[in-house]
Structures are given as C-alpha cells and as structure tokens.
Design a protein around this motif. Structure first.
Motif, mmCIF file in Angstrom:
data_model
loop_
_atom_site.group_PDB
_atom_site.id
_atom_site.type_symbol
_atom_site.label_atom_id
_atom_site.label_comp_id
_atom_site.label_asym_id
_atom_site.label_seq_id
_atom_site.Cartn_x
_atom_site.Cartn_y
_atom_site.Cartn_z
ATOM 1 N N ILE A 155 -15.229 12.055 9.715
ATOM 2 C CA ILE A 155 -16.862 12.322 9.820
ATOM 3 C C ILE A 155 -16.100 14.248 9.690
ATOM 4 O O ILE A 155 -16.588 15.377 8.499
ATOM 5 C CB ILE A 155 -16.853 12.283 11.156
ATOM 6 N N PRO A 162 -16.277 19.619 8.272
ATOM 7 C CA PRO A 162 -17.151 18.411 8.586
ATOM 8 C C PRO A 162 -17.216 17.898 6.525
ATOM 9 O O PRO A 162 -17.220 19.048 6.043
ATOM 10 C CB PRO A 162 -18.557 18.872 9.107
ATOM 11 N N LYS A 164 -19.988 16.617 5.610
ATOM 12 C CA LYS A 164 -20.399 16.603 4.473
ATOM 13 C C LYS A 164 -21.325 16.551 5.686
ATOM 14 O O LYS A 164 -21.316 16.703 6.863
ATOM 15 C CB LYS A 164 -21.518 15.025 3.780
ATOM 16 N N ASN A 165 -23.085 17.216 5.557
ATOM 17 C CA ASN A 165 -23.907 17.801 7.018
ATOM 18 C C ASN A 165 -24.508 16.401 6.904
ATOM 19 O O ASN A 165 -24.920 16.011 6.233
ATOM 20 C CB ASN A 165 -24.832 18.671 6.089
ATOM 21 N N GLN A 166 -24.424 15.988 7.872
ATOM 22 C CA GLN A 166 -25.184 14.675 8.709
ATOM 23 C C GLN A 166 -24.658 15.209 10.357
ATOM 24 O O GLN A 166 -24.610 16.070 11.544
ATOM 25 C CB GLN A 166 -24.283 13.432 8.099
ATOM 26 N N MET A 167 -26.082 13.893 11.084
ATOM 27 C CA MET A 167 -25.716 13.654 12.214
ATOM 28 C C MET A 167 -25.344 12.182 12.947
ATOM 29 O O MET A 167 -24.575 11.756 12.852
ATOM 30 C CB MET A 167 -27.227 13.428 12.628
ATOM 31 N N VAL A 168 -24.362 13.212 13.745
ATOM 32 C CA VAL A 168 -23.161 12.421 14.319
ATOM 33 C C VAL A 168 -23.488 11.682 15.930
ATOM 34 O O VAL A 168 -23.961 13.430 16.931
ATOM 35 C CB VAL A 168 -22.355 12.870 14.268
ATOM 36 N N ALA A 176 -28.760 12.886 18.953
ATOM 37 C CA ALA A 176 -26.687 13.506 17.911
ATOM 38 C C ALA A 176 -26.714 15.406 17.810
ATOM 39 O O ALA A 176 -28.225 15.768 17.827
ATOM 40 C CB ALA A 176 -28.114 12.892 16.318
ATOM 41 N N SER A 178 -26.047 17.431 14.883
ATOM 42 C CA SER A 178 -24.906 17.610 13.637
ATOM 43 C C SER A 178 -23.868 18.378 13.216
ATOM 44 O O SER A 178 -23.346 19.387 13.839
ATOM 45 C CB SER A 178 -26.581 19.494 13.305
ATOM 46 N N THR A 179 -23.345 17.863 12.235
ATOM 47 C CA THR A 179 -21.831 19.134 12.447
ATOM 48 C C THR A 179 -22.207 20.284 11.306
ATOM 49 O O THR A 179 -20.768 20.699 12.129
ATOM 50 C CB THR A 179 -21.641 18.116 11.092
#
Ligand code: UDP
Length: 453
Positions: A155, A162, A164-168, A176, A178-179
C-alpha cells in the motif's frame, strides 16, 4: 521507598498539552508529584492564560525547556517543529532530569506523548520507567503501528508514499481510511512526507513493547481498534468535568463571559463554532462562514482566535457585527469544555480535532464537520459514518464551503432528532466509562497504581 515523581512531556501543541495535563491532574489527585515540561514558548502562553486562575494544583510543577526555534518562527509548521525539537530538546531534557535527580527528588517515571518518541528513548537509556500517551484517535495510532503491514501489502513504498490513492481498512470492522489522509502523506512534497514518515517510524520503535500505551479515547468509540491492538488502552474521556475541576494548559486566556451569554439563550438553540488551535481560514472562507451563520437566523457562539484569519479586524463582512449583535457572540478563546456542557448549545461546527470530538461526544452534542488536516478527516468519518452523530459540510467546486451549505446543513442537523438521540446515547457511554467500574476508569486506576508502584 522513593515517592512517585512523574515527568510528563507533551508534543508542544495545544491539542496535546491539554489532555496530557488533564491526565496528570488525575495522577496528582492520587498524591503523585508531577513535573510537566512545556517548551519555553508554550510555557509563557500557558502562564499568561493562567494568570487569573489557579487551575494547576500544588502537586503539578510546570517547568520549561527551549524548543530550539527562534522567537518569530512558525510553530504551526509541523515538520519544522517536529524536526527541530527532536534534535534540540533531547539534550535539554537529559540536563533537566539530571538536575532534578541530583536535587534528591528523583524522577520515577516518564510519561511522554507518543509523538515525542525521543523522550521515551531517553527514559530507556536513563533506566526510568516509561509510558506513552496518545492524544488522538486510537485508530490513527493503529494505522501507524500497522506500517509494516502497509509495506507488506504494497500500500505504501519504502518512503511511506502511498502507491495509489485508495481506501484502506485495517480490519473488516474498522472504517476505511483514504491513503491521502495517512498522517505522513498529508504534508506537501515528498521530502516532507518522507521526513514525517521517518519520525513516525522512530516514534513507533520508541513505544514498542511498553507496558503502558494509553490514549484519550473510549473503547466503544473504536472497538475494532482496541481488539486489534490490545496494547492500546483507552482512559477517556479525559475531561476536567470528571473531577469537577477546570482544565488548564490553555495557550489563550479564555473568555468565560460567554457562559453568562449562553445562560441567556434558549435551551438547545445555540450553534457553537470552533476550529481548535491552529486551523486558519482564508478571508473568503471566513466571510462565507460569517454570512452562513447570519443566514441561519439562530444564536451562535463563534471562537475567532486572533490568528484564525490573516486580518481579523477587517475580516467580517460589512455590517455583520451590527446585524448579528442580538444573537451572535464572538470570543477569542472559549472555555470549550464548559461551553459544550451548557444546555443552550444545540450543535458544534467543528474542525474535528480529536479533543473537540471527544468533548462534543461526552456532552451529547451533534456535529457539523469541517475537517482540515491529518486526523481530522478520520475523526469526521467516525462522526458522520460510524457514530452517525453529525453531517459533513461540503465544499463547492472552488473549494469553498458556501453560506447556503452552512445554513442548509444546520437545518438538516437540527431537524432530524436522530442525530441528537444518538449523540445522547454516546454521552451515556462516555459517562459510564469514567464511573467507578467503567472500562476507562478501571484502566486509569490500574495505570495510577502502576505509576505509584
Ligand atoms: N479549545 C478551547 N477553547 C477554544 C477552542 C478550543 O478550550 O475556544 C480547546 C478544546 O476544548 C480542545 C483543544 O482546545 O481541548 C483543541 O484540541 P483539538 O484536538 O480539538 O484541536 P487542535 O487544536 O489540536 O487542532
């Protein structure tokens, strides 16, 4: 036997000083002597704000060491502050501890903000018992502790960036994140991000394997986190009201006349607006907020810190102060914990700092969320999506929260009684936690016993 003498050291920001000092008040009530170390810069502010009151008890000795910055430096520049203090303050702290120890009144325990991991390193080197205090959401600490997993899962890269931009999600039951809202990823520029990331790694290492990693949260607010990271123990809410005292450690002198003003307002009618200690609004946004408050046609109490916008004297829209004079009140700094406990307050327009969040929750107040930075986005998602005790204020395409949005959301929040009902349920949860037998209270009692042992 050596009598217990705690040296407590916060990260030098308002939202860190207040809750750590509150925890120290709890220890002091049990006969523990406290040396509370501020930076010289903050000490002066705290002393000035305290000049009319006696909120710090006899057992707490406020002491200061320099932070290494120049008088005119911007202490809201988090990177500069963190870097400078981590280079400059450790030496000063060692000198201070040696001096205290030589006086015979030896330090028996160091309780440091997790963010000043170097203080925990010093405690280890000097063979002094130590504990870490975390003043923000436990989720955020869980995220930081999970850095190795974030690396394993690809991640983030080795610099913490990060991929990429994603929800973790750290666990299926946790919200969740956000990165883009990872604390170290919020800073501008990769170099700054890397430096903050490295400081976070250092702090994690310093707090590894500690007997006590305590935080100002409540089990029921973040249950999945406390299950996943059982070493983090909630003691919250750490509020002066729980010991029928006043909170101390403010950097500005509170204007308590607003409490009398609140007495004159109808129950459950006032919008309270405050953005914590460091959020700055630009002129356009400040004026838009003023107009939005005006449009609500409701009474409001607005904290306008001297540095909240570049120019507070001419900051208001023309004629604003006259038009709202009968129903609006602006103060430089409010006794916020008391304000939120006042029956006239209906809702809290907040930047969602963790202290503000916990204080609103503990008083059963619904929120309008206006997060700015780092953990405030996470706190906002707890408020709006998990606990469902508030609404988010949305920006328009130019990045401004418009007056119409403010008016509309105030109406929506206050018309839907569900928000207040859920907020009152959480208030009960908070109250139960700090009563004898409650989970936070039990943790606190055990912690005090450990400190005294
Ligand atoms: N606060 C206050 N009076 C004010 C504004 C804020 O006493 O007018 C206190 C508030 O009660 C909270 C702290 O300042 O304890 C702000 O901490 P928070 O974590 O909410 O925000 P930060 O300042 O760290 O962004």
């Amino acid at each position: 036997m050596q009598s217990p003498h705690v040296l407590a050291i916060p990260y030098p920001a308002q939202g860190h000083v207040i809750p750590l000092l509150e925890l120290m008040q709890c220890l002091a009530r049990h006969g523990v002597k406290i040396t509370f170390v501020n930076t010289e810069f903050n000490q002066e502010r705290v002393a000035n704000a305290l000049s009319r009151k006696d909120d710090i008890g006899d057992h707490i000795h406020l002491i200061s060491i320099p932070d290494g910055l120049e008088a005119g430096d911007d202490r809201n520049d988090v990177l500069k502050l963190m870097e400078t203090i981590s280079q400059f303050m450790p030496g000063k702290l060692v000198e201070l501890i040696e001096k205290i120890n030589e006086s015979g009144d030896k330090i028996t325990c160091i309780i440091a903000d997790q963010v000043v991991g170097w203080a925990l390193e010093i405690a280890e080197k000097m063979h002094i018992r130590r504990a870490a205090f975390w003043p923000a959401a436990a989720t955020l600490l869980g995220l930081s502790i999970s850095i190795p997993k974030l690396l394993d899962d690809g991640i983030i890269d080795d610099n913490g960036t990060p991929r990429k931009n994603q929800m973790v999600q750290l666990s299926p039951t946790m919200p969740a994140i956000s990165t883009a809202h990872f604390p170290w990823a919020c800073f501008e520029g990769l170099t700054a991000q890397k430096k903050i990331y490295e400081l976070a790694l250092r702090n994690n290492k310093a707090a590894e394997g500690l007997d006590w990693l305590v935080c100002n949260s409540i089990y029921e607010l973040e249950p999945a986190v406390f299950e996943l990271f059982p070493s983090i123990l909630p003691l919250g809410p750490l509020l002066a009201n729980n010991r029928l005292g006043n909170s101390g450690g403010y950097f500005w002198q509170e204007d308590s006349t607003c409490l009398e003003w609140l007495d004159q307002q109808e129950a459950n009618s006032v919008i309270y607006i405050a953005f914590g200690s460091s959020t700055v609004l630009d002129q356009t946004q400040f004026q838009e907020l003023a107009r939005g408050l005006e449009q609500t046609n409701r009474p409001f109490l607005w904290v306008v810190r001297p540095n909240i916008t570049e120019e507070t004297d001419n900051a208001y829209p023309k004629g604003f102060k006259d038009r709202i004079a009968t129903r609006g009140r602006m103060v430089c700094w409010a006794p916020q914990q008391k304000v939120l406990g006042h029956p006239s307050v209906a809702c809290f327009l907040s930047h969602c700092g963790w202290n503000s969040t916990i204080e609103g929750i503990s008083n059963g107040i619904p929120f309008l969320c206006w997060p700015y930075f780092v953990d405030q986005f996470l706190n906002q998602s707890y408020i709006t999506d998990v606990w469902k005790v508030g609404l988010n204020l949305n920006q328009d395409e130019s990045g401004i929260i418009k007056q119409a949005e403010i008016k509309e959301k105030v109406e929506q929040l206050l018309l839907d009684k569900g928000f207040k009902a859920r907020a009152m349920d959480l208030k009960q949860v908070a109250a139960k936690n700090v009563k004898e037998g409650g989970r936070s209270r039990t943790n606190l009692n055990n912690f005090i016993e450990w400190v005294k042992a």
